[in-house]
Design a protein around this motif. Structure first.
Motif, PDB file in Angstrom:
ATOM      1  N   THR A 232       0.855  -1.175   0.000  1.00  0.00           N
ATOM      2  CA  THR A 232       0.000   0.000   0.000  1.00  0.00           C
ATOM      3  C   THR A 232       0.901   1.238   0.000  1.00  0.00           C
ATOM      4  OG1 THR A 232      -0.066   0.210   2.407  1.00  0.00           O
ATOM      5  CG2 THR A 232      -1.759  -1.214   1.367  1.00  0.00           C
ATOM      6  N   SER A 233       0.303   2.360  -0.302  1.00  0.00           N
ATOM      7  CA  SER A 233       1.029   3.626  -0.240  1.00  0.00           C
ATOM      8  C   SER A 233       1.588   3.848   1.156  1.00  0.00           C
ATOM      9  CB  SER A 233       0.097   4.775  -0.631  1.00  0.00           C
ATOM     10  OG  SER A 233       0.691   6.016  -0.367  1.00  0.00           O
ATOM     11  N   ASP A 234       0.780   3.584   2.176  1.00  0.00           N
ATOM     12  CA  ASP A 234       1.224   3.782   3.559  1.00  0.00           C
ATOM     13  C   ASP A 234       2.417   2.902   3.915  1.00  0.00           C
ATOM     14  OD1 ASP A 234      -0.730   5.696   3.976  1.00  0.00           O
ATOM     15  OD2 ASP A 234      -2.109   4.316   4.979  1.00  0.00           O
ATOM     16  N   GLN A 235       2.411   1.648   3.462  1.00  0.00           N
ATOM     17  CA  GLN A 235       3.539   0.754   3.737  1.00  0.00           C
ATOM     18  C   GLN A 235       4.815   1.282   3.096  1.00  0.00           C
ATOM     19  OE1 GLN A 235       1.526  -2.721   2.123  1.00  0.00           O
ATOM     20  NE2 GLN A 235       1.667  -3.738   4.124  1.00  0.00           N
ATOM     21  N   PHE A 236       4.713   1.734   1.842  1.00  0.00           N
ATOM     22  CA  PHE A 236       5.879   2.285   1.167  1.00  0.00           C
ATOM     23  C   PHE A 236       6.361   3.549   1.868  1.00  0.00           C
ATOM     24  CE2 PHE A 236       8.107   5.051  -1.724  1.00  0.00           C
ATOM     25  CZ  PHE A 236       9.035   4.206  -2.296  1.00  0.00           C
ATOM     26  N   GLU A 237       5.444   4.458   2.196  1.00  0.00           N
ATOM     27  CA  GLU A 237       5.822   5.730   2.819  1.00  0.00           C
ATOM     28  C   GLU A 237       6.532   5.525   4.151  1.00  0.00           C
ATOM     29  OE1 GLU A 237       5.922   8.623   1.435  1.00  0.00           O
ATOM     30  OE2 GLU A 237       4.805   8.029  -0.346  1.00  0.00           O
ATOM     31  N   GLU A 238       6.110   4.533   4.914  1.00  0.00           N
ATOM     32  CA  GLU A 238       6.779   4.255   6.191  1.00  0.00           C
ATOM     33  C   GLU A 238       8.232   3.848   5.964  1.00  0.00           C
ATOM     34  OE1 GLU A 238       6.442   1.143   9.909  1.00  0.00           O
ATOM     35  OE2 GLU A 238       4.624   1.633   8.801  1.00  0.00           O
ATOM     36  N   VAL A 239       8.463   2.977   4.993  1.00  0.00           N
ATOM     37  CA  VAL A 239       9.830   2.541   4.672  1.00  0.00           C
ATOM     38  C   VAL A 239      10.629   3.713   4.109  1.00  0.00           C
ATOM     39  CG1 VAL A 239      11.180   1.039   3.145  1.00  0.00           C
ATOM     40  CG2 VAL A 239       9.196   0.130   4.349  1.00  0.00           C
ATOM     41  N   TRP A 240      10.026   4.488   3.204  1.00  0.00           N
ATOM     42  CA  TRP A 240      10.686   5.641   2.597  1.00  0.00           C
ATOM     43  C   TRP A 240      11.110   6.653   3.660  1.00  0.00           C
ATOM     44  CZ3 TRP A 240      12.769   7.407  -1.796  1.00  0.00           C
ATOM     45  CH2 TRP A 240      12.924   8.779  -1.964  1.00  0.00           C
ATOM     46  N   ASP A 241      10.167   7.025   4.524  1.00  0.00           N
ATOM     47  CA  ASP A 241      10.461   8.029   5.552  1.00  0.00           C
ATOM     48  C   ASP A 241      11.581   7.577   6.482  1.00  0.00           C
ATOM     49  OD1 ASP A 241       8.482   9.679   4.510  1.00  0.00           O
ATOM     50  OD2 ASP A 241       6.989   9.130   6.018  1.00  0.00           O
ATOM     51  N   THR A 242      11.546   6.327   6.907  1.00  0.00           N
ATOM     52  CA  THR A 242      12.578   5.800   7.805  1.00  0.00           C
ATOM     53  C   THR A 242      13.940   5.781   7.113  1.00  0.00           C
ATOM     54  OG1 THR A 242      10.951   4.456   8.973  1.00  0.00           O
ATOM     55  CG2 THR A 242      13.258   3.805   9.194  1.00  0.00           C
ATOM     56  N   ALA A 243      13.984   5.299   5.878  1.00  0.00           N
ATOM     57  CA  ALA A 243      15.250   5.232   5.142  1.00  0.00           C
ATOM     58  C   ALA A 243      15.824   6.623   4.900  1.00  0.00           C
ATOM     59  CB  ALA A 243      15.045   4.498   3.818  1.00  0.00           C
ATOM     60  N   ARG A 244      14.981   7.565   4.512  1.00  0.00           N
ATOM     61  CA  ARG A 244      15.472   8.922   4.261  1.00  0.00           C
ATOM     62  C   ARG A 244      16.015   9.570   5.530  1.00  0.00           C
ATOM     63  NH1 ARG A 244      15.580  10.897  -1.215  1.00  0.00           N
ATOM     64  NH2 ARG A 244      15.638  12.940  -0.264  1.00  0.00           N
ATOM     65  N   ARG A 245      15.318   9.381   6.645  1.00  0.00           N
ATOM     66  CA  ARG A 245      15.816   9.944   7.909  1.00  0.00           C
ATOM     67  C   ARG A 245      17.180   9.361   8.256  1.00  0.00           C
ATOM     68  NH1 ARG A 245      10.573   9.328   9.718  1.00  0.00           N
ATOM     69  NH2 ARG A 245      11.113   7.424  10.823  1.00  0.00           N
ATOM     70  N   GLN A 246      17.332   8.051   8.117  1.00  0.00           N
ATOM     71  CA  GLN A 246      18.601   7.411   8.469  1.00  0.00           C
ATOM     72  C   GLN A 246      19.721   7.846   7.529  1.00  0.00           C
ATOM     73  OE1 GLN A 246      18.167   3.156   8.942  1.00  0.00           O
ATOM     74  NE2 GLN A 246      16.460   3.395  10.358  1.00  0.00           N
ATOM     75  N   ILE A 247      19.443   7.925   6.247  1.00  0.00           N
ATOM     76  CA  ILE A 247      20.478   8.312   5.289  1.00  0.00           C
ATOM     77  C   ILE A 247      20.880   9.775   5.457  1.00  0.00           C
ATOM     78  CG2 ILE A 247      20.885   8.748   2.816  1.00  0.00           C
ATOM     79  CD1 ILE A 247      19.463   6.075   2.265  1.00  0.00           C
ATOM     80  N   THR A 248      19.914  10.659   5.649  1.00  0.00           N
ATOM     81  CA  THR A 248      20.257  12.082   5.797  1.00  0.00           C
ATOM     82  C   THR A 248      20.935  12.375   7.133  1.00  0.00           C
ATOM     83  OG1 THR A 248      17.982  12.570   6.445  1.00  0.00           O
ATOM     84  CG2 THR A 248      18.563  12.993   4.170  1.00  0.00           C
ATOM     85  N   ALA A 249      20.761  11.506   8.121  1.00  0.00           N
ATOM     86  CA  ALA A 249      21.411  11.700   9.431  1.00  0.00           C
ATOM     87  C   ALA A 249      22.892  11.318   9.388  1.00  0.00           C
ATOM     88  CB  ALA A 249      20.696  10.884  10.505  1.00  0.00           C
ATOM     89  N   ARG A 250      23.292  10.542   8.385  1.00  0.00           N
ATOM     90  CA  ARG A 250      24.696  10.137   8.273  1.00  0.00           C
ATOM     91  C   ARG A 250      25.535  11.299   7.749  1.00  0.00           C
ATOM     92  NH1 ARG A 250      23.372   5.024   4.552  1.00  0.00           N
ATOM     93  NH2 ARG A 250      22.180   3.833   6.092  1.00  0.00           N
ATOM     94  N   PRO A 251      26.790  11.351   8.194  1.00  0.00           N
ATOM     95  CA  PRO A 251      27.681  12.370   7.619  1.00  0.00           C
ATOM     96  C   PRO A 251      27.867  12.098   6.123  1.00  0.00           C
ATOM     97  CG  PRO A 251      28.748  11.191   9.441  1.00  0.00           C
ATOM     98  CD  PRO A 251      27.428  10.544   9.199  1.00  0.00           C
ATOM     99  N   SER A 252      27.892  13.145   5.315  1.00  0.00           N
ATOM    100  CA  SER A 252      28.030  12.938   3.861  1.00  0.00           C
ATOM    101  C   SER A 252      29.437  12.829   3.398  1.00  0.00           C
ATOM    102  CB  SER A 252      27.350  14.042   3.091  1.00  0.00           C
ATOM    103  OG  SER A 252      27.636  15.297   3.595  1.00  0.00           O
TER     104      SER A 252
END
Length: 104
Positions: free
Chosen positions: A84-104
């Motif tokens: 579902t859209s909600d299932q994808f959005e949950e994974v997307w939001d979590t992954a984006r938060r974790q990736i953007t929190a890492r030093p670049s």
């Protein structure tokens, strides 16, 4: 119509999550690796194109990865599970938060 799906690559132990447009093109993609489901990619086709236009494509690719280039109708050997859209959005939001929190 937008659809969402996921599939698993056993050889590399990666879960692939896809948002796909009505033409079969991947518009967003998440990759989670290993038993800890560590995000290794969370790419948006729109953002990728903006980064390319701005001359920052290498920076974007390094941080977020890229989306699949071939439309899903041309893929072979994958057995996607619909989401579902909600299932994808949950994974997307979590992954984006974790990736953007890492030093670049």
């Amino acid at each position: 119509m937008t659809t969402w799906m996921r599939c698993h690559c056993n050889e590399e132990d990666i879960w692939f999550y896809f948002e796909v447009d009505s033409e079969g093109c991947v518009t967003r993609q998440v990759e989670l690796q290993g038993p800890a489901l560590t995000p290794t990619a969370a790419a948006s086709l729109d953002e990728w194109q903006q980064a390319q236009d701005a001359g920052r494509l290498d920076e974007y690719d390094h941080r977020f990865g890229i989306t699949a280039e071939l439309p899903v109708t041309e893929w072979e050997g994958h057995d996607p599970e619909e989401l579902t859209s909600d299932q994808f959005e949950e994974v997307w939001d979590t992954a984006r938060r974790q990736i953007t929190a890492r030093p670049s």
